[in-house]
Each structure stands twice: as structure tokens, then as C-alpha cells.
Write a protein that holds these residues in place. Structure first.
Motif, mmCIF file in Angstrom:
data_model
loop_
_atom_site.group_PDB
_atom_site.id
_atom_site.type_symbol
_atom_site.label_atom_id
_atom_site.label_comp_id
_atom_site.label_asym_id
_atom_site.label_seq_id
_atom_site.Cartn_x
_atom_site.Cartn_y
_atom_site.Cartn_z
ATOM 1 N N THR A 382 28.486 45.897 45.489
ATOM 2 C CA THR A 382 27.442 44.888 45.714
ATOM 3 C C THR A 382 28.044 43.517 45.960
ATOM 4 O OG1 THR A 382 25.897 46.126 44.324
ATOM 5 C CG2 THR A 382 25.421 43.788 44.679
ATOM 6 N N LYS A 383 29.058 43.178 45.157
ATOM 7 C CA LYS A 383 29.701 41.878 45.313
ATOM 8 C C LYS A 383 30.371 41.751 46.672
ATOM 9 C CE LYS A 383 32.977 38.727 43.059
ATOM 10 N NZ LYS A 383 33.650 38.389 44.325
ATOM 11 N N HIS A 385 29.541 43.252 49.478
ATOM 12 C CA HIS A 385 28.508 43.022 50.489
ATOM 13 C C HIS A 385 27.970 41.606 50.424
ATOM 14 C CE1 HIS A 385 27.594 46.865 52.540
ATOM 15 N NE2 HIS A 385 28.153 47.413 51.476
ATOM 16 N N THR A 386 27.749 41.119 49.217
ATOM 17 C CA THR A 386 27.197 39.765 49.068
ATOM 18 C C THR A 386 28.160 38.732 49.609
ATOM 19 O OG1 THR A 386 25.957 40.455 47.094
ATOM 20 C CG2 THR A 386 26.333 38.092 47.380
ATOM 21 N N ASP A 387 29.469 38.937 49.280
ATOM 22 C CA ASP A 387 30.458 37.976 49.778
ATOM 23 C C ASP A 387 30.526 37.973 51.301
ATOM 24 O OD1 ASP A 387 31.037 37.358 47.177
ATOM 25 O OD2 ASP A 387 32.875 38.584 47.066
ATOM 26 N N TYR A 389 28.031 39.359 53.601
ATOM 27 C CA TYR A 389 26.761 39.102 54.285
ATOM 28 C C TYR A 389 25.981 37.925 53.709
ATOM 29 C CZ TYR A 389 27.343 43.672 56.518
ATOM 30 O OH TYR A 389 27.809 44.731 57.246
ATOM 31 N N GLY A 390 26.386 37.478 52.530
ATOM 32 C CA GLY A 390 25.655 36.394 51.886
ATOM 33 C C GLY A 390 24.385 36.861 51.210
ATOM 34 N N GLN A 391 24.205 38.158 51.034
ATOM 35 C CA GLN A 391 23.028 38.711 50.376
ATOM 36 C C GLN A 391 23.394 40.078 49.815
ATOM 37 O OE1 GLN A 391 20.006 39.464 53.375
ATOM 38 N NE2 GLN A 391 21.584 39.582 54.933
ATOM 39 N N PRO A 392 22.597 40.636 48.881
ATOM 40 C CA PRO A 392 22.914 41.948 48.291
ATOM 41 C C PRO A 392 23.013 43.047 49.318
ATOM 42 C CG PRO A 392 21.225 40.796 47.024
ATOM 43 C CD PRO A 392 21.411 40.022 48.291
ATOM 44 N N THR A 395 19.769 44.551 51.037
ATOM 45 C CA THR A 395 19.153 43.702 52.074
ATOM 46 C C THR A 395 19.977 43.704 53.350
ATOM 47 O OG1 THR A 395 18.258 42.308 50.348
ATOM 48 C CG2 THR A 395 18.283 41.396 52.580
ATOM 49 N N ALA A 396 21.296 43.602 53.160
ATOM 50 C CA ALA A 396 22.192 43.621 54.319
ATOM 51 C C ALA A 396 22.060 44.892 55.081
ATOM 52 C CB ALA A 396 23.637 43.398 53.849
#
Length: 400
Positions: A382-383, A385-387, A389-392, A395-396
């Protein structure tokens, strides 16, 4: 002094008389036995033993030292035992010389197994009274041990003379060659081995009468060792048991059914018997499993789990021993024979050697901590992807 014994210290090997059917080419049979030595070495077996016999057809090796010399050139690490050298059949100086030469040729991979001689016809052909064989074995052993220690020997009996005799070759290992004495049902082998501080080889370990006296004969061996200033070491005690393995009992029975009658005939023709059980492969297999087929002892013709159970039974009876030797009987085709040893090496040996304890512990830890470990893995994904795409991640993924 007490020596600690544990199950993971057990070694494994094969013991060949060898037993072969009378309807096959002996030249090919000998080559197959050498091929088997190479296969056992490849699989990681510790020992292989070859017997000495001179009659009755099935046991076709009269010179185990010659066989071992050839097999040693095809192998790298496996140790070889003479199983056994029949001492009354040979002059002690010749025996000592041949054994030291073989020890040097194998670079110390030799175990010198000794016995009185088994087959009555062998002794008859040499004019030896069977009642003298054990006495002769003891006399020869006394002389051979002195020669192997580097002593000059002067000794005279009613069947050999030694005058200023000495073995001119050294042993490969300065500590000497391991020497074993055969034992069956009587305590004679235990007494002889204990007197000289030799290893013990229990050939009849799985026969009903041989099994019954295993602990008793070991007790005799311990006492005689102590009386003569030796330490009884379970790591040098070897037990023999016939085994043939396959994935299922039915597969094992199928593999041996075509040729197992030759082994029943080997026993019954010498005793003048022709029992009902010997008329079919199923009858012979059942007899061998449930009682004993002559000298062979009770056999495991089945699965690795059955082999494990039998070895555990032997451990319980004896209190522990050093090496389990599979009595090899040529009763299946070559591929099934190799597969039997493959199964033993891949499933039976690791069970006793405890070689998979670390793997089991690793998987158990993963199972016991799966919530924490999987949670950490999900968190890391999850981290990432967030790093990026800027989102969880969910959502990405939807936007992608």
C-alpha cells in the motif's frame, strides 16, 4: 564412561550377500551390484557391505575384497564392509595382507567384517568340520589383530602356522581399520567382539528369534567389553533388515512379484520343503512379512512409512544403534530397485537425521505469525502505491 546416543546419529547402508536368481547372467548381476554401489554413493548412503560365499548358487561373490576394489573406483565417499570375510577359509597372514592393501586402495574407506562362515556346503567342500568354525574364527582373529597392530606373530594351530610373520603394509589411518564381528542369535559374536573391543554386526536383527535377543546380546557385549577394558559404543553397532520400498504397498508387491519366488526356492530347496505359501508371490510376500523367509528375517515390502515404523521398533528394542543396513535382495527390475533406494534416501533417512527441523520451524513461524507478517506485506504494498501514485493502491488501481 557413558556415550550419548541420539536418533540423528544413525547411519544407513546396504548389506549384500548378494542374493540373486539362478536364471539370470551372473556377469550382469555382478555389474548391477557395482552399479548399485555407485547409486548408493550418489544418494548419500553411508555404507555398503558385500559377503563371501562359495556355493548354493544365489550368493555369487566369493571374494568381497575384489568386489570392493572395483566398486571403490566408481564411488567417492561411501564406506565398504566385507560382509563378512569367513576367517576359517583363509590363512591369517594372507587375510591381513589383502585387507591392508584394500584399506590403502580405498583410502581408509574399509570396514573389515569377520565371521566363521555360514553355508554348510562351503565348509564341506574345504573339509572343515562346522563344529570347528567358531574356534577357528577366534584363532584367526587373534592372529590378524596382532598383525594389523604391527606385531611379529609366532603362532601354531591345527590349521595354520605363523613364523616371524608380519604385515609389511600399514593401514591408511594410523588408528587402524574398523573391525566388526558378525552376530546372529547366540551370544558368541557378542563375546568375541567384546573381548577384542570390535564393532558388532547383528545379521538376524529382524528375524523373530534374532529380534528377541538383540537387547540381551548387547548386554553381553557391554559386559564383556567392560571386563576387557573396552567401551561399548552404540555408534559402531549395525543391524540388518530386508526392505523394498515403493509409493504404495501394491506398487512394492507388483515390483517384486515376478522374481521373489527365486528367494523362496533358495531357502526351501536346501531344507527339502515345498510349503503351500511358497506356491504364489502373494504367499511368499505374506510369509516374509509376517514370519521369516528362512535366513532373511522379516521384510518390509511396502512404503517409506512402514520402513520408518520398523526402524523405530528396532530402536525401541535395542535402546539405540549406529547403522541400519538394508538387506538387499535382487528381486525387482533395475529401475524399481533404484526407486526403492531413492525413496529410502529421500523420505526415511531425513526422518531420523532430523534434517528438516529448520524448514519445519521456519514454516511454523510463518503460520503462527501470519497476521503480523501478511499485515506488514500489505502495508508495504500500500505504501509503495501511495508513494508512486499519491493515493492508496485500491484507488490507483481503479483509476488505472
Amino acid at each position: 564412561m557413558t556415550l550419548v546416543w541420539t536418533t540423528d546419529s544413525i547411519n544407513f547402508g546396504a548389506f549384500l550377500a548378494p542374493y540373486h536368481p539362478l536364471n539370470a547372467d551372473p556377469a550382469l548381476q555382478l555389474r548391477r551390484d557395482i552399479d548399485l554401489m555407485e547409486h548408493l554413493d550418489h544418494l548419500g548412503f553411508d555404507e555398503a557391505w558385500m559377503g563371501e560365499h562359495h556355493s548354493t548358487g544365489a550368493e555369487i561373490v566369493p571374494a568381497p575384497d575384489l568386489f570392493i576394489a572395483a566398486a571403490a573406483e566408481r564411488t567417492e565417499r561411501i564406506r565398504f564392509g566385507t560382509g563378512v570375510t569367513s576367517l576359517p577359509y583363509h590363512h591369517p597372514l594372507i587375510t591381513a595382507d589383502r585387507i591392508t592393501q584394500l584399506d590403502l586402495q580405498t583410502r581408509g574407506r574399509l570396514i573389515f567384517g569377520t565371521g566363521p562362515g555360514k553355508i554348510p556346503l562351503d565348509a564341506h567342500m574345504m573339509g572343515i568340520d562346522p563344529s570347528d568354525q567358531r574356534r577357528m574364527q577366534g584363532e584367526a582373529l587373534e592372529a590378524i589383530l596382532a598383525l594389523l597392530r604391527g606385531e611379529v606373530v609366532n603362532m601354531e594351530t591345527d590349521w595354520f602356522t605363523l613364523r616371524d610373520a608380519r604385515a609389511q603394509l600399514p593401514t591408511y589411518n594410523p588408528a587402524g581399520i574398523e573391525i566388526a564381528t558378525a552376530s546372529t542369535m547366540s551370544p558368541n559374536g557378542s563375546v568375541l567382539a567384546g573381548t577384542h573391543g570390535l564393532s558388532l554386526l547383528s545379521l538376524a536383527a529382524s528375524s523373530p528369534s534374532g529380534f528377541d535377543v538383540l537387547d540381551r546380546n548387547w548386554g553381553v557385549y557391554e559386559k564383556v567389553c567392560a571386563d576387557n577394558g573396552h567401551v561399548a559404543d552404540r555408534s559402531t553397532w549395525r543391524l540388518v533388515n530386508p526392505m523394498f520400498l515403493a509409493e504404495t504397498r501394491a506398487d512394492a508387491e507388483r515390483a517384486v512379484s515376478r522374481r521373489i519366488d527365486s528367494m523362496a526356492a533358495y531357502v526351501n530347496r536346501q531344507t527339502g520343503q515345498n510349503p503351500d505359501w511358497a506356491q504364489t508371490p502373494t504367499g511368499i510376500i505374506d510369509q516374509w512379512r509376517n514370519d521369516t523367509l528362512g535366513e532373511f528375517g522379516q521384510a518390509i515390502i511396502g512404503t517409506p512409512d512402514e520402513a520408518i515404523a520398523q526402524i523405530e521398533r528396532l530402536i525401541e528394542k535395542t535402546g539405540g544403534f549406529g547403522t541400519m543396513l538394508i538387506l538387499h535382495v535382487d528381486m525387482a527390475n533395475w529401475e524399481d530397485t533404484k526407486r526403492s533406494y531413492d525413496l529410502f534416501a529421500s523420505e526415511v533417512i531425513p526422518h531420523f537425521k532430523n534434517r528438516n527441523a529448520g524448514r519445519e520451524a521456519s514454516l511454523q513461524f510463518a503460520e503462527d505469525n501470519r497476521d503480523y507478517l501478511l499485515g506488514g506485506l500489505i502495508g508495504a504494498i500500500t505504501k509503495a502505491h501511495t508513494d508512486y501514485y499519491g493515493q492508496p493502491a485500491e484507488t490507483a488501481g481503479a483509476q488505472a
